[in-house]
Scaffold this active site. Structure first.
Site, mmCIF file in Angstrom:
data_model
loop_
_atom_site.group_PDB
_atom_site.id
_atom_site.type_symbol
_atom_site.label_atom_id
_atom_site.label_comp_id
_atom_site.label_asym_id
_atom_site.label_seq_id
_atom_site.Cartn_x
_atom_site.Cartn_y
_atom_site.Cartn_z
ATOM 1 C CB ALA A 107 45.881 62.929 59.484
ATOM 2 C CG HIS A 122 41.907 68.809 60.132
ATOM 3 N ND1 HIS A 122 40.601 69.152 60.363
ATOM 4 C CD2 HIS A 122 41.864 67.773 59.249
ATOM 5 C CE1 HIS A 122 39.803 68.407 59.645
ATOM 6 N NE2 HIS A 122 40.537 67.526 58.957
ATOM 7 C CG HIS A 136 39.689 65.520 62.936
ATOM 8 N ND1 HIS A 136 40.652 65.781 61.996
ATOM 9 C CD2 HIS A 136 38.945 64.509 62.451
ATOM 10 C CE1 HIS A 136 40.501 64.944 60.977
ATOM 11 N NE2 HIS A 136 39.471 64.163 61.227
ATOM 12 C CD GLN A 167 37.373 54.628 55.835
ATOM 13 O OE1 GLN A 167 37.060 54.146 56.908
ATOM 14 N NE2 GLN A 167 37.170 55.911 55.550
ATOM 15 C CE LYS A 177 36.367 67.309 54.804
ATOM 16 N NZ LYS A 177 36.606 66.358 53.701
ATOM 17 C CB VAL A 231 36.192 73.557 60.991
ATOM 18 C CG1 VAL A 231 37.160 74.664 61.376
ATOM 19 C CG2 VAL A 231 35.326 73.179 62.183
ATOM 20 C CB SER A 243 40.271 67.856 54.019
ATOM 21 O OG SER A 243 40.676 66.575 53.580
ATOM 22 C CB SER A 244 43.496 64.371 56.857
ATOM 23 O OG SER A 244 42.734 64.405 58.039
ATOM 24 N NE ARG A 245 42.104 61.189 51.116
ATOM 25 C CZ ARG A 245 41.182 60.421 51.734
ATOM 26 N NH1 ARG A 245 40.112 60.962 52.261
ATOM 27 N NH2 ARG A 245 41.356 59.109 51.836
HETATM 28 O O1 PAF Z 1 35.396 60.088 58.472
HETATM 29 C C1 PAF Z 1 36.371 59.352 58.742
HETATM 30 O O2 PAF Z 1 37.439 59.803 59.164
HETATM 31 C C2 PAF Z 1 36.242 57.862 58.533
HETATM 32 O O3 PAF Z 1 35.531 57.558 57.391
HETATM 33 C C3 PAF Z 1 35.675 57.110 59.746
HETATM 34 C C4 PAF Z 1 34.232 57.526 60.026
HETATM 35 C C5 PAF Z 1 36.528 57.386 60.971
HETATM 36 C C6 PAF Z 1 35.675 55.603 59.497
HETATM 37 O O4 PAF Z 1 36.966 55.123 59.291
#
Ligand code: PAF
Length: 282
Positions: free
Chosen positions: A30, A32, A35, A62, A150, A177, A186-188
């Site tokens: 996801a 943006h 990334h 996670q 972030k 960013v 953020s993807s969210r």
């Molecule tokens: O920051 C993230 O996107 C995740 O927590 C990570 C570091 C890729 C681990 O899944």
């Protein structure tokens, strides 16, 4: 750009590329512009002769019960294009079954830094992050890894992971960013409805106001935290504050007289989204 889905192929990629500096950007996809900045930074660190590796993996470990694992956006085609455009050499995008055997029985457990901030409302989250990052470091055999600031707590915990488990990986933290109105990418953010989206920049504005107050001499963490909470309540009434915390940037403990660098971190729920942001006081 190589796109690899399984461990066997990844191991042969690592063998073929042994001796070439590898800079790794772990992500959950996801992707943006935030990334893109991480991949771009990785490209710079790797130089023309190095390799940039990116993982795209929504790590089930996670996410807590009731969190957004099932609906987390999966945008593989766009993600691959963004990685290619920013100079990635190898993408590792495994299925969960590839990384986690059904009878797996070992996880990492972080016992200190994850007790504060996001760890309070997301128990187990950072153990899941540590476990997957350790696995990815072992698999990718990277020399460097790049993370975003972030996720300030995540970076502090990964730094501990590298130190405590002796990973031979140099870590790099890249500035957040932001959208033009200050909202951290953020993807969210895509979970926000238009009203929530309009109010969400209040997080950044509140943090900047606190930093201004600190620059003008305010040193009481409670006063800075109150200033932020009030700002968010006033400018983002749709938000529900999870926490506002001024902590030591390395230990994430409440600030004390020995604290060198203070970071103020916030988390705020907006409907289905839980947004985080932070600011360093310097
Ligand atoms: O920051 C993230 O996107 C995740 O927590 C990570 C570091 C890729 C681990 O899944």
């Amino acid at each position: 750009m190589n796109v690899i889905n399984n461990i066997r192929q990844l191991r042969s990629w690592s063998t073929i590329n042994k001796g070439t500096r590898c800079v790794f950007v772990p992500t959950m996809g996801a992707l943006h512009e935030g990334h893109a900045a991480l991949v771009h930074a990785a490209r710079e660190i790797a130089g023309p002769n190095g390799n940039v590796a990116v993982s795209l993996f929504v790590n089930p470990l996670q996410f807590g019960p009731g969190e957004d694992f099932a609906k987390y956006p999966r945008t593989l085609v766009e993600d691959l294009a963004l990685c290619r455009d920013n100079g990635a050499d190898m993408i590792f995008a495994p299925k969960a079954e590839e990384l986690y055997p059904a009878d797996r029985s070992i996880v990492l457990h972080e016992t200190s830094l994850s007790l504060a901030l996001c760890g309070v409302s997301r128990p187990g989250h950072f153990d899941g992050v540590c476990t997957v990052v350790a696995k990815l470091f072992n698999l990718i055999q990277c020399d460097d890894a790049v993370f975003g600031k972030k996720d300030y707590q995540q970076f502090a915990i990964i730094r501990r992971l590298v130190r405590d488990l002796d990973f031979n990986v140099v870590l790099h933290a890249i500035d957040t960013v932001r959208e033009a109105d200050g909202l951290a990418m953020s993807s969210r953010n895509r979970y926000l409805n238009p009203e929530e989206r309009a109010q969400a920049p209040a997080l950044r504005a509140a943090l900047v106001a606190a930093r201004d107050s600190w620059k003008n001499g305010e040193r009481d963490p409670a006063a800075l935290q109150t200033l932020i909470s009030k700002h968010i309540q006033q400018h983002a009434p749709l938000g529900r504050i999870d926490y506002v915390s001024a902590v030591d940037a390395t230990t994430l403990q409440p600030v004390s007289s020995t604290t060198e660098l203070v970071v103020i971190a916030v988390a705020v729920f907006f409907g289905a989204a839980r947004l985080i942001d932070n600011i360093e006081l310097k």
